[in-house]
Design a protein around this motif. Structure first.
Motif: not given
Length: 463
Positions: A7, A9, A21, A34-37, A46-50
């Motif tokens: 993971y 940031s 995570g 953007v949190i990248t996995c 895989a991306l997650c916008l926080v």
């Protein structure tokens, strides 16, 4: 713990991410992080916008509340930041037997006790509480008067002060124990006297406490007038006089009076109106009612030394009166400025009576001595002879005779006829002359006695 996943940031000053995570917000930012996995074996991402925002806070008002059983109130919740104000909340009570709460925050009390009302923002796991203490109603009432005295027809308004632990001050209801004596307005406390007597007015609160206060009402008939028997009087040093006060109506309930002097070094007065002279001077003696009518009257009193009389001179030392007549004695006291008063008495009340004012009444024939005495002991006398004719009228024939006698005296008597043509008189012997009516008079020491004489015909056999 899976080492095949990594993971990362895009801005750790805003948000960090742990190897497991777990994302942790560091600072507020409007720009998403953007949190990248990354799956290492294949390199897939895989991306997650926080977006990191301010912490959601929840406060309640009030946080503590003491309230009477049966009452309700609403708790106000405040959520910050304001953009979260419509966040759903869940309300609950720690003891629904004591108090319940609606999902709008309205608390309704059930019984005495303490419970906690909790509000929770479930989405953010944020809670706030309000401690509710439910108590019994405690109310006190106090009246401005514990007893009053009013006149028949008079009104008085009682004032009540109510304190209560309830959210709303209860109203008060008034009642009279005896409405024939006094009535009272049910809600306004206005008392009206109806008849003489006593009653109790009770004030009671309308809440569950039924706090009570009482006022004793005495209805009286107040005086309408107060008058002294004198407005001026003389009192001698060392002597006393009695003033008399008249209260009207006679049916007034309280006849007790209050007496006072304007200068107690000159004269004192007791509560029966007895004035005692102490030294020379002029004062006022005042009397007042004590029944609340505020009536008063006063007498001007001159305190002085006595001046005794040296002599009593009468206008006549001898007086002849006709039975049934009255006469007033005339006398003079010397010196003219004497303070003495006189009293009079008769030694033979069957002949004549006398008042202290000197009025003599001739009661029966005979002689009586009237004595005039001053308060200092000087005496003078008047001899009273009461006389009368043995007849007040005569009916007789011509040339007949009849005899009149003056009783009650041995003095010389002068006789005469008002008309000698009809009847003549000599030493009380009346002789009929001509038909008609006339009067025969007898004079004794200036006292004139009369007898009506009717002469009828000599041939008339009826006398």
């Amino acid at each position: 713990t899976d080492q095949t996943v990594q993971y990362e940031s895009s801005d750790e000053s805003v948000a960090t991410v742990s190897p497991e995570g777990i994302v942790k917000g560091i600072s507020v930012s409007e720009v998403p992080v953007v949190i990248t996995c990354t799956y290492v074996p294949t390199g897939k991402v895989a991306l997650c916008l926080v977006t990191v925002e301010s912490r959601v806070k929840l406060t309640l008002s009030p946080t503590k509340k003491t309230i009477v059983k049966g009452r309700s109130f609403t708790i106000k919740k405040t959520i910050t930041p304001s953009k979260f104000k419509n966040t759903p909340a869940q309300w609950k009570s720690s003891n629904t037997k004591i108090a319940t709460v609606s999902q709008a925050g309205k608390v309704t009390t059930k019984k005495v006790g303490t419970c906690v009302i909790t509000c929770e923002l479930v989405n953010y796991k944020v809670k706030a509480t309000c401690t509710v203490k439910v108590t019994k109603v405690k109310t006190t009432i106090k009246l401005n008067k514990s007893s009053i005295r009013i006149n028949i027809g008079q009104t008085y308004k009682l004032k009540s002060t109510v304190t209560s632990n309830d959210t709303k001050t209860p109203s008060v209801r008034y009642t009279s124990k005896n409405k024939k004596v006094a009535t009272v307005g049910k809600t306004n406390g206005k008392i009206k006297g109806k008849k003489v007597g006593s009653t109790i007015i009770t004030a009671k609160t309308t809440d569950a406490a039924h706090a009570t206060a009482r006022c004793r009402v005495t209805v009286i008939r107040r005086a309408t007038s107060l008058n002294l028997n004198k407005n001026y009087a003389i009192c001698f040093i060392g002597g006393t006089i009695r003033l008399k006060a008249t209260v009207k109506p006679k049916s007034a309930s309280i006849k007790k009076l209050q007496w006072s002097t304007s200068d107690d070094t000159i004269a004192s007065v007791d509560q029966n109106g007895k004035v005692s002279g102490l030294q020379e001077g002029d004062i006022y003696i005042t009397v007042k009612t004590t029944d609340g009518s505020n009536l008063s009257d006063r007498c001007y009193v001159r305190v002085m030394e006595e001046i005794p009389a040296s002599s009593v001179t009468v206008a006549q030392t001898k007086l002849t009166m006709k039975k049934g007549d009255t006469a007033n004695l005339s006398f003079t006291l010397l010196p003219t400025n004497t303070t003495d008063t006189v009293s009079m008495a008769s030694d033979n009340k069957r002949v004549a009576t006398v008042t202290d004012a000197g009025k003599i009444t001739a009661v029966g024939t005979g002689t009586a001595t009237i004595t005039i005495m001053t308060t200092s002991g000087v005496i003078s006398t008047v001899e009273v002879h009461v006389v009368d004719l043995n007849k007040s009228s005569i009916r007789m024939r011509q040339y007949d005779t009849d005899t009149l006698v003056v009783t009650g005296t041995d003095d010389t008597i002068t006789w005469y006829s008002a008309n000698n043509r009809i009847a003549t008189v000599a030493n009380g012997t009346v002789t009929g002359r001509a038909i008609g009516t006339t009067y025969i008079y007898a004079y004794v020491d200036g006292c004139k006695l009369a007898c009506r004489v009717q002469i009828v015909s000599v041939n008339n056999n009826q006398r």
